[in-house]
Design a protein around this motif. Structure first.
Motif, PDB file in Angstrom:
ATOM      1  N   TRP A  18       5.106   0.677  16.088  1.00  0.00           N
ATOM      2  CA  TRP A  18       4.971  -0.513  15.263  1.00  0.00           C
ATOM      3  C   TRP A  18       3.522  -0.642  14.807  1.00  0.00           C
ATOM      4  O   TRP A  18       2.596  -0.229  15.487  1.00  0.00           O
ATOM      5  N   SER A  19       3.334  -1.244  13.652  1.00  0.00           N
ATOM      6  CA  SER A  19       1.991  -1.549  13.190  1.00  0.00           C
ATOM      7  C   SER A  19       1.325  -2.501  14.182  1.00  0.00           C
ATOM      8  O   SER A  19       1.976  -3.345  14.795  1.00  0.00           O
ATOM      9  N   ASP A  20       0.008  -2.360  14.347  1.00  0.00           N
ATOM     10  CA  ASP A  20      -0.721  -3.153  15.338  1.00  0.00           C
ATOM     11  C   ASP A  20      -1.959  -3.754  14.699  1.00  0.00           C
ATOM     12  O   ASP A  20      -3.079  -3.551  15.143  1.00  0.00           O
ATOM     13  N   GLU A  21      -1.752  -4.493  13.602  1.00  0.00           N
ATOM     14  CA  GLU A  21      -2.862  -5.051  12.854  1.00  0.00           C
ATOM     15  C   GLU A  21      -3.042  -6.543  13.118  1.00  0.00           C
ATOM     16  O   GLU A  21      -2.066  -7.259  13.372  1.00  0.00           O
ATOM     17  N   PRO A  22      -4.296  -7.034  13.045  1.00  0.00           N
ATOM     18  CA  PRO A  22      -4.538  -8.473  13.201  1.00  0.00           C
ATOM     19  C   PRO A  22      -4.032  -9.221  11.983  1.00  0.00           C
ATOM     20  O   PRO A  22      -3.825  -8.617  10.923  1.00  0.00           O
ATOM     21  N   PRO A  23      -3.809 -10.533  12.094  1.00  0.00           N
ATOM     22  CA  PRO A  23      -3.368 -11.309  10.932  1.00  0.00           C
ATOM     23  C   PRO A  23      -4.443 -11.319   9.848  1.00  0.00           C
ATOM     24  O   PRO A  23      -5.622 -11.115  10.122  1.00  0.00           O
ATOM     25  N   MET A  24      -4.013 -11.555   8.618  1.00  0.00           N
ATOM     26  CA  MET A  24      -4.959 -11.626   7.512  1.00  0.00           C
ATOM     27  C   MET A  24      -5.919 -12.783   7.734  1.00  0.00           C
ATOM     28  O   MET A  24      -5.581 -13.804   8.321  1.00  0.00           O
ATOM     29  N   GLU A  25      -7.152 -12.608   7.226  1.00  0.00           N
ATOM     30  CA  GLU A  25      -8.190 -13.595   7.485  1.00  0.00           C
ATOM     31  C   GLU A  25      -7.963 -14.905   6.752  1.00  0.00           C
ATOM     32  O   GLU A  25      -8.445 -15.946   7.173  1.00  0.00           O
ATOM     33  N   SER A  26      -7.261 -14.863   5.656  1.00  0.00           N
ATOM     34  CA  SER A  26      -7.045 -16.078   4.878  1.00  0.00           C
ATOM     35  C   SER A  26      -5.826 -15.900   3.998  1.00  0.00           C
ATOM     36  O   SER A  26      -5.333 -14.779   3.794  1.00  0.00           O
ATOM     37  N   ASP A  27      -5.333 -17.020   3.464  1.00  0.00           N
ATOM     38  CA  ASP A  27      -4.234 -16.954   2.504  1.00  0.00           C
ATOM     39  C   ASP A  27      -4.637 -16.137   1.292  1.00  0.00           C
ATOM     40  O   ASP A  27      -3.819 -15.420   0.706  1.00  0.00           O
ATOM     41  N   TRP A  28      -5.903 -16.277   0.895  1.00  0.00           N
ATOM     42  CA  TRP A  28      -6.392 -15.552  -0.286  1.00  0.00           C
ATOM     43  C   TRP A  28      -6.249 -14.055  -0.071  1.00  0.00           C
ATOM     44  O   TRP A  28      -5.772 -13.337  -0.956  1.00  0.00           O
ATOM     45  N   HIS A  29      -6.650 -13.554   1.122  1.00  0.00           N
ATOM     46  CA  HIS A  29      -6.541 -12.126   1.409  1.00  0.00           C
ATOM     47  C   HIS A  29      -5.082 -11.677   1.396  1.00  0.00           C
ATOM     48  O   HIS A  29      -4.752 -10.611   0.870  1.00  0.00           O
ATOM     49  N   ARG A  30      -4.219 -12.492   1.983  1.00  0.00           N
ATOM     50  CA  ARG A  30      -2.795 -12.135   2.028  1.00  0.00           C
ATOM     51  C   ARG A  30      -2.211 -12.050   0.622  1.00  0.00           C
ATOM     52  O   ARG A  30      -1.501 -11.105   0.282  1.00  0.00           O
ATOM     53  N   LYS A  31      -2.524 -13.053  -0.208  1.00  0.00           N
ATOM     54  CA  LYS A  31      -1.989 -13.068  -1.569  1.00  0.00           C
ATOM     55  C   LYS A  31      -2.571 -11.934  -2.400  1.00  0.00           C
ATOM     56  O   LYS A  31      -1.862 -11.343  -3.224  1.00  0.00           O
ATOM     57  N   GLN A  32      -3.854 -11.624  -2.189  1.00  0.00           N
ATOM     58  CA  GLN A  32      -4.466 -10.529  -2.936  1.00  0.00           C
ATOM     59  C   GLN A  32      -3.806  -9.203  -2.584  1.00  0.00           C
ATOM     60  O   GLN A  32      -3.500  -8.392  -3.464  1.00  0.00           O
ATOM     61  N   MET A  33      -3.584  -8.982  -1.297  1.00  0.00           N
ATOM     62  CA  MET A  33      -2.917  -7.762  -0.858  1.00  0.00           C
ATOM     63  C   MET A  33      -1.508  -7.685  -1.434  1.00  0.00           C
ATOM     64  O   MET A  33      -1.072  -6.652  -1.951  1.00  0.00           O
ATOM     65  N   GLN A  34      -0.794  -8.811  -1.394  1.00  0.00           N
ATOM     66  CA  GLN A  34       0.594  -8.849  -1.840  1.00  0.00           C
ATOM     67  C   GLN A  34       0.720  -8.593  -3.333  1.00  0.00           C
ATOM     68  O   GLN A  34       1.650  -7.917  -3.777  1.00  0.00           O
ATOM     69  N   VAL A  35      -0.221  -9.114  -4.124  1.00  0.00           N
ATOM     70  CA  VAL A  35      -0.124  -8.936  -5.572  1.00  0.00           C
ATOM     71  C   VAL A  35      -0.311  -7.464  -5.944  1.00  0.00           C
ATOM     72  O   VAL A  35       0.335  -6.964  -6.871  1.00  0.00           O
ATOM     73  N   LEU A  36      -1.149  -6.736  -5.214  1.00  0.00           N
ATOM     74  CA  LEU A  36      -1.325  -5.305  -5.476  1.00  0.00           C
ATOM     75  C   LEU A  36      -0.052  -4.533  -5.112  1.00  0.00           C
ATOM     76  O   LEU A  36       0.411  -3.679  -5.876  1.00  0.00           O
ATOM     77  N   ILE A  37       0.516  -4.852  -3.954  1.00  0.00           N
ATOM     78  CA  ILE A  37       1.733  -4.164  -3.521  1.00  0.00           C
ATOM     79  C   ILE A  37       2.883  -4.439  -4.478  1.00  0.00           C
ATOM     80  O   ILE A  37       3.563  -3.516  -4.954  1.00  0.00           O
ATOM     81  N   GLU A  38       3.108  -5.719  -4.773  1.00  0.00           N
ATOM     82  CA  GLU A  38       4.261  -6.089  -5.596  1.00  0.00           C
ATOM     83  C   GLU A  38       4.136  -5.572  -7.021  1.00  0.00           C
ATOM     84  O   GLU A  38       5.131  -5.145  -7.620  1.00  0.00           O
ATOM     85  N   SER A  39       2.932  -5.603  -7.575  1.00  0.00           N
ATOM     86  CA  SER A  39       2.776  -5.145  -8.957  1.00  0.00           C
ATOM     87  C   SER A  39       2.977  -3.640  -9.065  1.00  0.00           C
ATOM     88  O   SER A  39       3.630  -3.157 -10.005  1.00  0.00           O
ATOM     89  N   LEU A  40       2.466  -2.870  -8.091  1.00  0.00           N
ATOM     90  CA  LEU A  40       2.657  -1.416  -8.153  1.00  0.00           C
ATOM     91  C   LEU A  40       4.118  -1.053  -7.929  1.00  0.00           C
ATOM     92  O   LEU A  40       4.672  -0.201  -8.637  1.00  0.00           O
ATOM     93  N   GLU A  41       4.764  -1.695  -6.954  1.00  0.00           N
ATOM     94  CA  GLU A  41       6.175  -1.404  -6.706  1.00  0.00           C
ATOM     95  C   GLU A  41       7.037  -1.769  -7.916  1.00  0.00           C
ATOM     96  O   GLU A  41       7.998  -1.071  -8.237  1.00  0.00           O
ATOM     97  N   SER A  42       6.678  -2.844  -8.593  1.00  0.00           N
ATOM     98  CA  SER A  42       7.417  -3.237  -9.784  1.00  0.00           C
ATOM     99  C   SER A  42       7.170  -2.254 -10.931  1.00  0.00           C
ATOM    100  O   SER A  42       8.088  -1.857 -11.648  1.00  0.00           O
ATOM    101  N   HIS A  43       5.911  -1.855 -11.094  1.00  0.00           N
ATOM    102  CA  HIS A  43       5.546  -0.935 -12.170  1.00  0.00           C
ATOM    103  C   HIS A  43       6.202   0.429 -11.974  1.00  0.00           C
ATOM    104  O   HIS A  43       6.627   1.075 -12.947  1.00  0.00           O
TER     105      HIS A  43
END
Length: 240
Positions: A18-43
């Protein structure tokens, strides 16, 4: 390319880590990461030969469950692999494939490591072809590509974007957020943005239809007023 070197005394880690990563530091970091993932997967929705994720552990050692010197990148892309969900990226279970592109989102607590230790690991250990970092506070966007084993800075375009030869896309910072853009500079939307855009287009078409109908009604009303005026003057509007 990662080259396994099995030995009799090697204790192989389990293959369902299983992945063993700490939680994201802020909502901003989480949303920034998510927008990159979702946009590439959509593209790349029609492609089945890549994997992208973020804040997910990459296990690359045959003898360790994890490395104390390396944690999961904020965003990474692996090319030439099966597109499916994973618990972690376990290199020896993926044919030795390592990330082609890694992006780190800087923060006060991680900036020094991202610019130093992680960059060194991505260059010397994982041999990642392209590494980018973005500072949301200063809007600093830097990118490097591997040239003869060493990271060389990527050339910044006139519009302040960095070209990823691995992805054949730009990284840019429109509206203060790191985004992926096509070669012509179009921001790649997330599925939600794409849906909102489609919804707006429907609303605009409905508005145009209503306006056209209102115009027809207004024209009919003007024609009726003109006909009434002609009748008041003793003229037959149907005979004109």
């Amino acid at each position: 390319m990662y080259q396994p070197n099995p030995a009799a005394d090697v204790i192989w880690p389990p293959t369902d880590l299983w992945s063993d990563e700490p939680p994201m530091e802020s909502d901003w970091h989480r949303k920034q990461m998510q927008v990159l993932i979702e946009s590439l997967e959509s593209h790349w929705r029609d492609r089945q030969n890549f994997y992208c994720s973020g804040n997910l552990t990459i296990y690359y050692s045959l003898t360790q469950r994890k490395s104390e010197d390396f944690r999961g990148p904020d965003f990474f892309v692996v090319l030439g692999c099966e597109r499916r969900e994973r618990r972690s990226w376990t290199v020896w279970e993926e044919g030795g494939r390592l990330p082609n592109v890694i992006v780190e989102i800087l923060s006060e607590s991680t900036a020094e490591i991202d610019r130093g230790l992680k960059k060194q690991i991505y260059q010397d250990v994982l041999r990642v072809p392209e590494y980018f970092w973005f500072d949301p506070q200063s809007q600093e966007l830097c990118g490097f590509h591997l040239v003869e084993g060493q990271y060389e800075p990527l050339e910044v375009s006139e519009s302040g974007r960095l070209w990823s030869g691995q992805l054949e896309l730009f990284f840019g910072v429109p509206e203060d957020r790191l985004r992926l853009l096509t070669a012509d500079g179009t921001v790649i939307p997330t599925p939600m943005e794409r849906a909102l855009e489609a919804e707006q287009q429907v609303l605009q078409e409905q508005q145009r239809a209503v306006q056209a109908e209102q115009q027809v009604v207004q024209e009919r009303q003007r024609a009726e007023r003109l006909a009434q005026r002609l009748r008041e003057l003793g003229l037959d509007p149907d005979a004109l």
